[in-house]
Design an enzyme around this catalytic site. Structure first.
Site, PDB file in Angstrom:
ATOM      1  N   HIS A 238      25.684  32.265 -16.354  1.00  0.00           N
ATOM      2  CA  HIS A 238      24.509  32.553 -17.356  1.00  0.00           C
ATOM      3  C   HIS A 238      24.218  34.159 -17.426  1.00  0.00           C
ATOM      4  O   HIS A 238      23.689  34.652 -18.493  1.00  0.00           O
ATOM      5  CB  HIS A 238      23.013  31.987 -17.047  1.00  0.00           C
ATOM      6  CG  HIS A 238      22.321  32.554 -15.887  1.00  0.00           C
ATOM      7  ND1 HIS A 238      22.605  32.079 -14.268  1.00  0.00           N
ATOM      8  CD2 HIS A 238      21.623  33.915 -15.537  1.00  0.00           C
ATOM      9  CE1 HIS A 238      21.643  32.618 -13.700  1.00  0.00           C
ATOM     10  NE2 HIS A 238      21.186  33.727 -14.371  1.00  0.00           N
TER      11      HIS A 238
ATOM     12  N   ASP B 251      27.353  27.161 -13.078  1.00  0.00           N
ATOM     13  CA  ASP B 251      26.631  28.448 -13.078  1.00  0.00           C
ATOM     14  C   ASP B 251      27.467  29.704 -12.480  1.00  0.00           C
ATOM     15  O   ASP B 251      27.145  30.577 -11.765  1.00  0.00           O
ATOM     16  CB  ASP B 251      25.396  28.573 -12.859  1.00  0.00           C
ATOM     17  CG  ASP B 251      24.697  29.756 -13.424  1.00  0.00           C
ATOM     18  OD1 ASP B 251      25.037  30.357 -14.375  1.00  0.00           O
ATOM     19  OD2 ASP B 251      23.595  29.941 -12.719  1.00  0.00           O
TER      20      ASP B 251
ATOM     21  N   GLY C 182      17.648  39.633 -12.392  1.00  0.00           N
ATOM     22  CA  GLY C 182      18.425  40.740 -12.077  1.00  0.00           C
ATOM     23  C   GLY C 182      19.175  40.584 -10.610  1.00  0.00           C
ATOM     24  O   GLY C 182      20.203  41.011 -10.369  1.00  0.00           O
ATOM     25  N   ASN C 183      18.576  39.559 -10.093  1.00  0.00           N
ATOM     26  CA  ASN C 183      19.171  38.917  -8.427  1.00  0.00           C
ATOM     27  C   ASN C 183      20.356  38.166  -8.880  1.00  0.00           C
ATOM     28  O   ASN C 183      20.940  37.701  -8.274  1.00  0.00           O
ATOM     29  CB  ASN C 183      18.217  38.541  -7.831  1.00  0.00           C
ATOM     30  CG  ASN C 183      17.343  39.520  -6.973  1.00  0.00           C
ATOM     31  OD1 ASN C 183      16.297  39.584  -7.093  1.00  0.00           O
ATOM     32  ND2 ASN C 183      18.199  40.079  -6.092  1.00  0.00           N
ATOM     33  N   SER C 184      20.138  37.394 -10.110  1.00  0.00           N
ATOM     34  CA  SER C 184      21.158  36.365 -10.262  1.00  0.00           C
ATOM     35  C   SER C 184      22.564  36.895 -10.305  1.00  0.00           C
ATOM     36  O   SER C 184      23.143  37.888 -10.814  1.00  0.00           O
ATOM     37  CB  SER C 184      20.761  35.757 -11.855  1.00  0.00           C
ATOM     38  OG  SER C 184      19.684  35.196 -11.809  1.00  0.00           O
TER      39      SER C 184
ATOM     40  N   GLY D  87      34.366   7.329 -15.880  1.00  0.00           N
ATOM     41  CA  GLY D  87      33.921   6.723 -16.889  1.00  0.00           C
ATOM     42  C   GLY D  87      32.678   5.666 -16.696  1.00  0.00           C
ATOM     43  O   GLY D  87      32.798   4.378 -17.308  1.00  0.00           O
ATOM     44  N   VAL D  88      31.768   6.063 -15.636  1.00  0.00           N
ATOM     45  CA  VAL D  88      30.822   4.881 -15.599  1.00  0.00           C
ATOM     46  C   VAL D  88      29.480   5.768 -15.685  1.00  0.00           C
ATOM     47  O   VAL D  88      29.326   7.062 -15.168  1.00  0.00           O
ATOM     48  CB  VAL D  88      30.759   4.497 -14.096  1.00  0.00           C
ATOM     49  CG1 VAL D  88      31.907   3.644 -13.848  1.00  0.00           C
ATOM     50  CG2 VAL D  88      30.746   5.849 -12.755  1.00  0.00           C
TER      51      VAL D  88
ATOM     52  N   ILE E  32      25.742   5.870 -13.724  1.00  0.00           N
ATOM     53  CA  ILE E  32      25.221   5.402 -12.455  1.00  0.00           C
ATOM     54  C   ILE E  32      23.750   5.587 -12.225  1.00  0.00           C
ATOM     55  O   ILE E  32      22.981   6.449 -13.079  1.00  0.00           O
ATOM     56  CB  ILE E  32      25.966   5.813 -11.347  1.00  0.00           C
ATOM     57  CG1 ILE E  32      26.076   7.540 -11.568  1.00  0.00           C
ATOM     58  CG2 ILE E  32      27.431   5.487 -11.298  1.00  0.00           C
ATOM     59  CD1 ILE E  32      26.393   8.078 -10.349  1.00  0.00           C
TER      60      ILE E  32
END
Length: 509
Positions: free
Chosen positions: A156, A186, A255-257, A313-314, A316
């Site tokens: 991001h 991310d 800003g820490n991201s 393809g399930v 749940i």
């Protein structure tokens, strides 16, 4: 009379008295020392016994905290590997247009807060006709992943950027190339053409313990090389479908991201990514992406520029205690199959709605969130064994893992109006041949009316009941017999089909 003798005696007497007093004093001192030594021996006996007892006790009985940590060595070691990331976007210039300070814009964008109209004063616009204009979009952090110029950060941070600028601690700046970004985890990887880079050391997340001290370095609100510290609050925190996050109380702000989470050995154990907040500011709960998951993603981005995941393809849902008891499962666990996509790997392997997946490719499914993570990490084309719980017994099938594709969730249906019906609140009928063909079912009963306990449990008109407990239902007679034989006082487990999806519903008569 010789006067010298008395005089001599008189002179000698004080000397004798002094000698006597000296001797007495010496004896007293010896006695005191001896007594004190005896008292000291007795006093020391208990501590030695306590020490011996402590030595024989378990390690957890002894105090472990000896003092607060000093992070200066870690800052000196890891600080040179942490970078500031600034993103730039090109926008169309509009006359008299302006907006809030970019740090505050990033703050609101990062935490999903709508930008209040008119809440910030407009900034003056540069003169000139309308046209493309560069402006800073946001600020984030990252760290040196490889000495050859690879930088790891959050997806991001670089998402939607036209230009990415990396600033090193020595103030050198480089334009970065985005190698790849994976929004589901991310994680992003960018590359700069620089020399003299010091990559971080990667830690072992399995060794990370709750309560352990950790440290973060980043650029909150653009304040480069800011250090904050705290402890690990929890591990395996479920906040996403592909990631079990590390929860800490380390102060993390916009800003820490993308910055590193560092253990006391100077190793990176996570990437700071999210916070929990009701106000938009830090509230003592932050989340980091485990570094082992991040490295796995980064290596795929480095090799191919994208991440390839497996799928079967399930659809749940979790298995709670009541569902487990109703189905005779020894304990709550696994992933309940609500639906199987037509033509999917699961359908070809014979997996059915209502099955509970207990193990995948030899790995246990402790909770439903484990399955998409394990399947996603499995290479497409792999033939994996799947252990199922079906109608009171285990069954093993083999599935060939497919390639993951983005899926959209179906909107939930509206709740039906309640209607008077039978003892369970259900009026059912046989399926027509056309309905069997449409639903691709060999049996089951259709719910025409629902009321009472069944309505409270969520059964709806139009649902198709295909199982009661661990018994399959082929028609009305089998349904009535299974209901009549069900133990009194126990929740009744109904396996229903609703459109293309299946789910268990617990009806409490």
């Amino acid at each position: 009379m010789d006067m010298r003798e008395p005089s001599a005696v008189t002179a000698a007497s004080p000397r004798r008295r002094s000698a006597v007093w000296a001797a007495v004093s010496l004896l007293a001192a010896v006695a005191l020392v001896w007594g004190a030594s005896q008292h000291g021996v007795g006093a020391q006996t208990a501590p030695r016994s306590a020490a011996a007892a402590s030595a024989s006790a378990t390690p957890g009985d002894a105090p472990r905290l000896t003092g607060l940590p000093d992070f200066t060595v870690l800052v000196d070691e890891v600080g040179p590997s942490v970078v500031n990331i600034r993103t730039i976007e090109r926008v169309q210039r509009e006359p008299d247009a302006g907006g809030p300070d970019e740090d505050m814009r990033e703050f609101f964008r990062r935490f999903g807060i709508p930008l209040p109209p008119g809440a910030f004063p407009r900034s003056p616009q540069r003169p000139g006709p309308g046209g493309p204009q560069e402006r800073q979009r946001g600020v984030g952090s990252g760290f040196v992943y490889g000495a050859d110029g690879y930088i790891m950060t959050n997806a991001h941070v670089v998402d939607g950027a036209d230009e990415v600028i990396v600033t090193l601690p020595d103030k050198r700046e480089f334009k970065a190339r985005v190698v790849g970004a994976d929004k589901r985890t991310d994680v992003a990887l960018v590359k700069i053409d620089a020399t003299g880079l010091k990559p971080v050391r990667i830690g072992d997340v399995e060794r990370l313990r709750v309560g352990e001290w950790v440290m973060a370095i980043g650029s909150p609100f653009g304040l480069d090389n800011t250090v904050t510290a705290g402890i690990v609050s929890a591990k395996q925190r479920e906040t996403g479908d592909f990631l079990p996050f590390i929860q800490t109380d380390v102060a993390i702000n916009p800003g820490n991201s993308g910055g590193p989470l560092i253990n006391m050995r100077g190793e990176v154990v996570g990437i700071n990514s999210q916070i929990y907040s009701r106000s938009g500011g830090f509230m003592g709960i932050s989340f980091a992406i485990p570094i082992d998951e991040a490295v796995r993603v980064a290596e795929q981005l480095k090799a191919t520029g994208k991440v390839t995941r497996g799928r079967i393809g399930v659809a749940i849902e979790p298995v709670d205690k009541e569902v487990a008891e109703a189905l005779g499962l020894p304990r709550a666990g696994g992933a309940l199959v609500r639906g199987v996509e037509d033509g999917s790997p699961a359908a070809k392997a014979g997996i059915e709605p209502g099955d509970i997946i207990l193990r995948f490719d030899g790995r246990p499914i402790e909770k439903s969130a484990d399955l998409p993570r394990i399947v996603g990490n499995t290479k497409p084309g792999t033939r994996a064994t799947v252990e199922l719980w079906r109608r009171g017994a285990t069954k093993t099938v083999t599935v060939t893992v497919g390639t993951f594709e983005e899926e959209t969730a179906a909107a939930p249906a509206d709740k039906p109006q309640a209607a008077k019906a039978g003892p369970l609140g259900l009026t059912v009928r046989e399926l027509t041949a056309a309905e069997r063909r449409e639903l691709k079912l060999s049996g089951g009963v259709r719910v025409d009316e629902v009321a009472g306990p069944s309505a409270a449990a969520g059964v709806r008109p139009g649902d198709v009941i295909v199982g009661v407990g661990n018994q399959a239902v082929s028609g009305v007679r089998e349904f009535e017999r299974a209901v009549a034989d069900w133990p009194k006082g126990r929740p009744l487990g109904l396996l229903i089909r609703r459109g293309d999806w299946a789910q268990w519903v617990l009806v409490r008569p």
